[in-house]
Design a protein around this motif. Structure first.
Motif, PDB file in Angstrom:
ATOM      1  N   PHE A 231      23.835   8.651   5.602  1.00 16.66           N
ATOM      2  CA  PHE A 231      22.740   8.190   6.073  1.00 16.66           C
ATOM      3  C   PHE A 231      23.185   7.799   7.890  1.00 16.66           C
ATOM      4  CE2 PHE A 231      20.366   7.092   2.318  1.00 16.66           C
ATOM      5  CZ  PHE A 231      19.401   8.031   2.582  1.00 16.66           C
ATOM      6  N   GLY A 290      18.826  16.002   5.444  1.00 16.93           N
ATOM      7  CA  GLY A 290      18.157  15.775   4.332  1.00 16.93           C
ATOM      8  C   GLY A 290      18.996  16.348   3.175  1.00 16.93           C
ATOM      9  N   GLY A 291      18.328  16.543   1.943  1.00 15.65           N
ATOM     10  CA  GLY A 291      18.942  16.703   0.707  1.00 15.65           C
ATOM     11  C   GLY A 291      19.544  15.828  -0.203  1.00 15.65           C
ATOM     12  N   ASP A 294      17.770  10.546  -4.512  1.00 12.16           N
ATOM     13  CA  ASP A 294      17.143   8.978  -4.783  1.00 12.16           C
ATOM     14  C   ASP A 294      17.985   8.116  -5.138  1.00 12.16           C
ATOM     15  OD1 ASP A 294      14.852   9.566  -3.681  1.00 12.16           O
ATOM     16  OD2 ASP A 294      13.603   9.921  -5.532  1.00 12.16           O
ATOM     17  N   ILE A 297      19.809   6.218  -2.212  1.00  9.92           N
ATOM     18  CA  ILE A 297      19.041   5.048  -1.674  1.00  9.92           C
ATOM     19  C   ILE A 297      19.076   3.757  -2.453  1.00  9.92           C
ATOM     20  CG2 ILE A 297      16.885   4.197  -1.197  1.00  9.92           C
ATOM     21  CD1 ILE A 297      16.002   7.160  -0.509  1.00  9.92           C
ATOM     22  N   ASP A 298      19.092   3.913  -3.694  1.00 13.25           N
ATOM     23  CA  ASP A 298      19.404   2.608  -4.589  1.00 13.25           C
ATOM     24  C   ASP A 298      20.684   2.019  -4.433  1.00 13.25           C
ATOM     25  OD1 ASP A 298      16.766   2.643  -5.457  1.00 13.25           O
ATOM     26  OD2 ASP A 298      17.006   4.086  -7.074  1.00 13.25           O
ATOM     27  N   LEU A 300      23.019   2.530  -1.782  1.00 16.22           N
ATOM     28  CA  LEU A 300      23.446   1.996  -0.685  1.00 16.22           C
ATOM     29  C   LEU A 300      22.572   0.714  -0.400  1.00 16.22           C
ATOM     30  CD1 LEU A 300      23.486   4.711   2.225  1.00 16.22           C
ATOM     31  CD2 LEU A 300      25.285   3.094   1.371  1.00 16.22           C
ATOM     32  N   LEU A 301      21.426   0.539  -0.855  1.00 12.92           N
ATOM     33  CA  LEU A 301      20.569  -0.552  -0.765  1.00 12.92           C
ATOM     34  C   LEU A 301      21.397  -1.763  -1.503  1.00 12.92           C
ATOM     35  CD1 LEU A 301      18.092  -2.203   0.257  1.00 12.92           C
ATOM     36  CD2 LEU A 301      16.805  -1.137  -1.448  1.00 12.92           C
ATOM     37  N   ASP A 302      21.719  -1.554  -2.645  1.00 11.38           N
ATOM     38  CA  ASP A 302      22.423  -2.575  -3.629  1.00 11.38           C
ATOM     39  C   ASP A 302      23.705  -2.952  -2.902  1.00 11.38           C
ATOM     40  OD1 ASP A 302      20.317  -2.398  -5.230  1.00 11.38           O
ATOM     41  OD2 ASP A 302      21.367  -1.139  -6.477  1.00 11.38           O
ATOM     42  N   ASP A 305      22.984  -4.845   0.722  1.00  7.73           N
ATOM     43  CA  ASP A 305      22.515  -6.199   0.445  1.00  7.73           C
ATOM     44  C   ASP A 305      23.609  -7.179   0.116  1.00  7.73           C
ATOM     45  OD1 ASP A 305      19.846  -6.983   0.637  1.00  7.73           O
ATOM     46  OD2 ASP A 305      19.149  -6.363  -1.408  1.00  7.73           O
ATOM     47  N   VAL A 312      21.351  -4.183   6.181  1.00  8.66           N
ATOM     48  CA  VAL A 312      20.539  -3.543   5.292  1.00  8.66           C
ATOM     49  C   VAL A 312      19.216  -3.315   5.861  1.00  8.66           C
ATOM     50  CG1 VAL A 312      19.861  -5.558   4.137  1.00  8.66           C
ATOM     51  CG2 VAL A 312      20.064  -3.619   2.782  1.00  8.66           C
ATOM     52  N   ASP A 313      18.645  -3.845   6.468  1.00 11.69           N
ATOM     53  CA  ASP A 313      17.137  -3.454   7.237  1.00 11.69           C
ATOM     54  C   ASP A 313      17.317  -2.519   8.075  1.00 11.69           C
ATOM     55  OD1 ASP A 313      15.516  -4.484   4.900  1.00 11.69           O
ATOM     56  OD2 ASP A 313      16.313  -6.592   5.632  1.00 11.69           O
ATOM     57  N   GLY A 315      16.943   1.229  10.273  1.00 13.38           N
ATOM     58  CA  GLY A 315      15.901   2.140  10.290  1.00 13.38           C
ATOM     59  C   GLY A 315      16.534   3.388   9.532  1.00 13.38           C
ATOM     60  N   LEU A 316      16.095   4.029   8.832  1.00 13.72           N
ATOM     61  CA  LEU A 316      17.012   5.362   8.648  1.00 13.72           C
ATOM     62  C   LEU A 316      16.469   6.699   9.507  1.00 13.72           C
ATOM     63  CD1 LEU A 316      16.106   5.460   4.610  1.00 13.72           C
ATOM     64  CD2 LEU A 316      18.136   4.819   5.689  1.00 13.72           C
TER      65      LEU A 316
ATOM     66  N   GLU B  31      12.922  22.863   2.793  1.00 16.04           N
ATOM     67  CA  GLU B  31      12.803  21.714   3.094  1.00 16.04           C
ATOM     68  C   GLU B  31      11.640  21.151   4.171  1.00 16.04           C
ATOM     69  OE1 GLU B  31      15.174  17.859   3.037  1.00 16.04           O
ATOM     70  OE2 GLU B  31      15.002  19.581   2.083  1.00 16.04           O
ATOM     71  N   LEU B 187      10.947   3.308  11.799  1.00 12.48           N
ATOM     72  CA  LEU B 187      11.515   4.030  10.869  1.00 12.48           C
ATOM     73  C   LEU B 187      11.562   3.459   9.399  1.00 12.48           C
ATOM     74  CD1 LEU B 187      14.906   4.356  13.246  1.00 12.48           C
ATOM     75  CD2 LEU B 187      13.613   6.355  12.543  1.00 12.48           C
ATOM     76  N   ALA B 188      11.606   4.354   8.445  1.00 13.64           N
ATOM     77  CA  ALA B 188      11.878   3.564   7.342  1.00 13.64           C
ATOM     78  C   ALA B 188      13.180   3.056   6.869  1.00 13.64           C
ATOM     79  CB  ALA B 188      11.708   4.962   6.105  1.00 13.64           C
ATOM     80  N   THR B 189      13.118   2.161   6.043  1.00 13.08           N
ATOM     81  CA  THR B 189      14.679   1.411   5.858  1.00 13.08           C
ATOM     82  C   THR B 189      14.779   1.629   4.129  1.00 13.08           C
ATOM     83  OG1 THR B 189      13.649  -0.673   4.845  1.00 13.08           O
ATOM     84  CG2 THR B 189      13.946  -0.441   7.264  1.00 13.08           C
ATOM     85  N   LEU B 190      16.133   1.522   3.869  1.00  8.28           N
ATOM     86  CA  LEU B 190      16.391   1.687   2.612  1.00  8.28           C
ATOM     87  C   LEU B 190      15.545   0.722   1.487  1.00  8.28           C
ATOM     88  CD1 LEU B 190      20.221   1.126   2.641  1.00  8.28           C
ATOM     89  CD2 LEU B 190      19.066   3.460   2.139  1.00  8.28           C
ATOM     90  N   ARG B 191      15.262  -0.324   2.016  1.00  3.95           N
ATOM     91  CA  ARG B 191      14.026  -1.244   1.410  1.00  3.95           C
ATOM     92  C   ARG B 191      12.969  -0.550   0.961  1.00  3.95           C
ATOM     93  NH1 ARG B 191      16.438  -6.119   0.434  1.00  3.95           N
ATOM     94  NH2 ARG B 191      17.022  -6.435   2.352  1.00  3.95           N
ATOM     95  N   LYS B 193      12.093   2.738   1.496  1.00  5.71           N
ATOM     96  CA  LYS B 193      12.137   3.817   0.903  1.00  5.71           C
ATOM     97  C   LYS B 193      12.186   3.398  -0.663  1.00  5.71           C
ATOM     98  CE  LYS B 193      13.344   7.670   3.174  1.00  5.71           C
ATOM     99  NZ  LYS B 193      13.046   8.957   2.819  1.00  5.71           N
ATOM    100  N   ARG B 194      12.488   2.476  -1.255  1.00  8.66           N
ATOM    101  CA  ARG B 194      12.516   2.140  -2.468  1.00  8.66           C
ATOM    102  C   ARG B 194      11.181   1.685  -3.002  1.00  8.66           C
ATOM    103  NH1 ARG B 194      16.812  -2.485  -5.013  1.00  8.66           N
ATOM    104  NH2 ARG B 194      18.438  -0.654  -5.245  1.00  8.66           N
ATOM    105  N   LYS B 197       8.815   4.349  -3.470  1.00  5.80           N
ATOM    106  CA  LYS B 197       8.719   4.975  -5.174  1.00  5.80           C
ATOM    107  C   LYS B 197       7.716   4.515  -5.969  1.00  5.80           C
ATOM    108  CE  LYS B 197      13.589   5.261  -4.923  1.00  5.80           C
ATOM    109  NZ  LYS B 197      14.676   5.201  -5.875  1.00  5.80           N
TER     110      LYS B 197
END
Lengths: 387, 262
Positions: A231, A290-291, A294, A297-298, A300-302, A305, A312-313, A315-316, B31, B187-191, B193-194, B197
């Motif tokens: 990312f 992309g590609g 999911d 994401i979990d 990397l977030l963990d 954090d 952690v916050d 923007g992607l 895509e 922008l979206a963030t990881l948080r 994005k989660r 879902k």
């Protein structure tokens, strides 16, 4: 003087670096075939971190690391930007005693070679280097300001230029369609131009494509693909405000990319038995961006954090997926195969930018002088062939 | 204020060719991404949501894979989403797209404002937004660059008209189509994005929308594509060599030549 004719399939870091090292021999006649652009496929998705000490390559192979690092420093000194060096320094975080010991040994080696390096346990000092880090659950961190990351695409193009200056040929937009073998011996290859080439040696430098390339001669190259998912993050406030060093944890690594942060899961944290992490896919079907899965994401977030909460916050901005090619023991695959004259320089597993210079130096010697080296023996294709 | 945002999933790649038989677009990559102008519409909706509270619901029509675009929109802050997906909706032109979207909006709930991107990056007709407004019988303002709202029963929009910036006012509920680039999408963030879902996503098929077969999809599309072609490339790049000074002099010379042509 009769020249040895060598065809190299693949114009990434592996193929161009090998081509360059071969071009240092007067009796080598080299053609590199690249179906797209130089350094434009998996090399372009490499983070290019060549750090003086981290867990990407065991300290046992310190000479490989140092030769790679100093090759690129030399390249950069010859022409600024030719290796794309961003001297940000590196912070390697010790989360347990084992990692701490590896870092300390790495620092000793770096210092012995004349570079700076320190193991820091003062947490305030670590926060000065990386203000966004959480130092609660770490033992310390190794730090040097002498290294950083390079640009694999720039390096590949510089090697391509150098090998052409030495008399070699680079053909881009040309795909190898057939590798010719007679009596278990390499004769040459055929390309999408419809031309037949005769070669004494053909080297597969196609990384993630090596299985497909090997199929052309009936050699089973035992590599797997592991997913490199990355990312680009835009930090909160959009400016870092400090020099973000290459940051290494056993689970992931990060580095700056302009004002953004590039972050990727480390390849040693991949599980080859998990179909989400490892398998055999078609690299031609990889989307340019992309590609990612999911789960990433979990993950990397963990990770962020807990370890780097200050970013952690973020923007992607964008993401991409790449395939690292590696055998099950995670070491490269070099040298002779079961077909005479058909060699491989593949399976770098995301460490191509670090390992290619030393591996190419030794492989060029084997091809031109018939002399093997301990490195080639350790990373030989034969170790993976079922006895 | 409750806001509906209409989005479209468009191809990421520019590598698109035209099928000579069917005249449909052949995309090198499957895509998809949210149409860029729709991101500006979402951003406008987010700004209004922060100002007025209420919820933002995002709608799209497409194959089941279009769920990704809806999840991406919810990662940007949209609260709920609706996917219109049914084989019989496929092959729709702008009218046969607008009709189901309008009905889905009516079915889902009461909205004060409907936003969409002004143009899509692939089709670029700019028609769907206005058509949805007509089917809903509400006023619309197209190609706006900003929204002004002070809590009254009307809403204002800034738009460029014949080189001038004009402010137009409409009674609520209203529909507006938002120009690409008029704001900076977050922008979206990881948080987020989660979190996206687990946000609500409802799927409408024609069982919910209740159209006759002739009204939707290819049958309900009066437009026929009679021909399409890839534009001929006439622009060519010139690679220069030499020192920076030499190349600069050459560029200056080329600019002078181009100037002389006018």
């Amino acid at each position: 003087m009769k020249k040895k004719r060598i065809g190299i399939i693949g114009g990434g870091i592996s193929g161009t670096c090998l081509g360059y090292h071969l071009s240092l021999y007067d009796d080598a006649e080299i053609i590199v075939f690249e179906k797209n652009t130089i350094g434009g496929a998996s090399t372009a998705k490499s983070a290019g971190t060549v750090c003086l000490f981290d867990d990407s390559l065991k300290n046992r192979y310190w000479d490989v690391r140092l030769y790679g690092f100093e090759s690129y420093l030399k390249m950069e000194a010859e022409e600024k930007g030719s290796a794309g060096f961003d001297k940000t320094g590196t912070l390697v975080v010790a989360t347990n005693k084992e990692v701490e010991s590896v870092i300390k040994t790495g620092i000793a080696l770096a210092k012995a070679a004349g570079y700076t390096g320190e193991y820091i346990t003062d947490k305030e000092r670590i926060k000065e280097i990386l203000p966004d880090i959480n130092t609660d659950n770490i033992l310390g961190a190794g730090y040097t300001e002498d290294d950083g990351y390079f640009d694999g695409t720039m390096i590949s193009n510089t090697y391509a230029k150098k090998l052409q200056a030495n008399g070699g040929t680079v053909k881009t937009g040309v795909e190898v369609t057939e590798v010719k073998v007679v009596d278990n011996k390499i004769k040459g290859l055929k390309t999408s131009e419809g031309i037949d080439y005769e070669f004494d040696v053909v080297v597969d430098c196609t990384g993630p494509w090596s299985k497909i390339t090997g199929d052309m001669v009936g050699v089973d190259v035992p590599i797997w693909h592991t997913k490199a998912e990355a990312f680009f993050l835009c930090p909160p406030g959009k400016k870092l405000g400090y020099t973000f060093p290459v940051l290494k944890y056993p689970e992931f690594y990060a580095l700056r990319a302009g004002d953004n942060i590039f972050i990727c899961k480390s390849h040693l944290s991949m599980d080859l038995n998990n179909p989400m992490h490892a398998g055999q896919w078609d690299p031609d079907k990889l989307p340019a961006t992309g590609g990612t899965d999911d789960y990433f994401i979990d993950f990397l977030l963990d990770q962020l954090d807990e370890k780097v909460p200050g970013i952690v916050d973020s923007g992607l901005v964008s993401s991409w997926l790449s395939y690292r090619a590696e055998p099950k023991d995670f070491w490269p695959v070099l040298g002779e195969t079961t077909i005479e004259g058909y060699m491989v320089a593949t399976g770098y597993g995301g460490n191509g930018v670090i390992e290619a210079p030393a591996a190419s130096r030794d492989l060029a010697k084997l091809i031109m002088k018939g002399e093997s080296t301990p490195l080639l023996e350790n990373w030989a294709f034969s170790r993976l062939v079922e006895k | 204020m409750n806001i509906a945002v209409l989005i479209k999933q468009v191809p990421v790649s520019n590598d698109v060719s035209v099928d000579p038989e069917t005249h449909s677009l052949v995309r090198a990559s499957s895509e998809g991404m949210i149409n860029p102008a729709d991101l500006n519409a979402i951003e406008e909706a987010m700004i209004l949501k922060e100002q007025t509270e209420g919820k933002v619901v995002v709608f799209t029509m497409g194959p089941p894979e279009a769920e990704k675009a809806l999840r991406d929109a919810m990662a940007l802050g949209c609260d709920e989403s609706v996917l219109l997906s049914d084989r019989c909706l496929g092959g729709a032109d702008t009218i046969a797209t607008a009709k189901p979207l309008a009905r889905a909006i009516e079915k889902y709930g009461k909205f004060d404002l409907i936003l969409s991107g002004a143009l899509s990056s692939d089709g670029a007709t700019g028609q769907v937004g206005a058509m949805v407004a007509e089917y809903l019988d509400i006023p619309h303002i197209s190609e706006i660059s900003a929204v002004q709202y002070d809590g009254a029963d009307t809403i204002r929009a800034v738009k460029k008209y014949q080189g001038e910036e004009v402010v137009m006012e409409a009674e609520l509920p209203a529909l507006m189509t938002v120009c690409f680039g008029c704001n900076e999408p977050r922008l979206a963030t990881l948080r987020t994005k989660r979190a996206a879902k687990n946000k609500p996503l409802e799927t409408y098929t024609n069982a919910e929308l209740q159209f006759d077969a002739e009204e939707i999809g290819i049958k309900g599309s009066p437009t026929i594509v009679t021909d399409s072609f890839s534009p001929e490339r006439t622009r060519r790049a010139v690679m220069m060599t030499g020192t920076p000074e030499e190349m600069a002099a050459k560029i200056k010379e080329l600019i002078e030549i181009e100037k002389g042509k006018n």
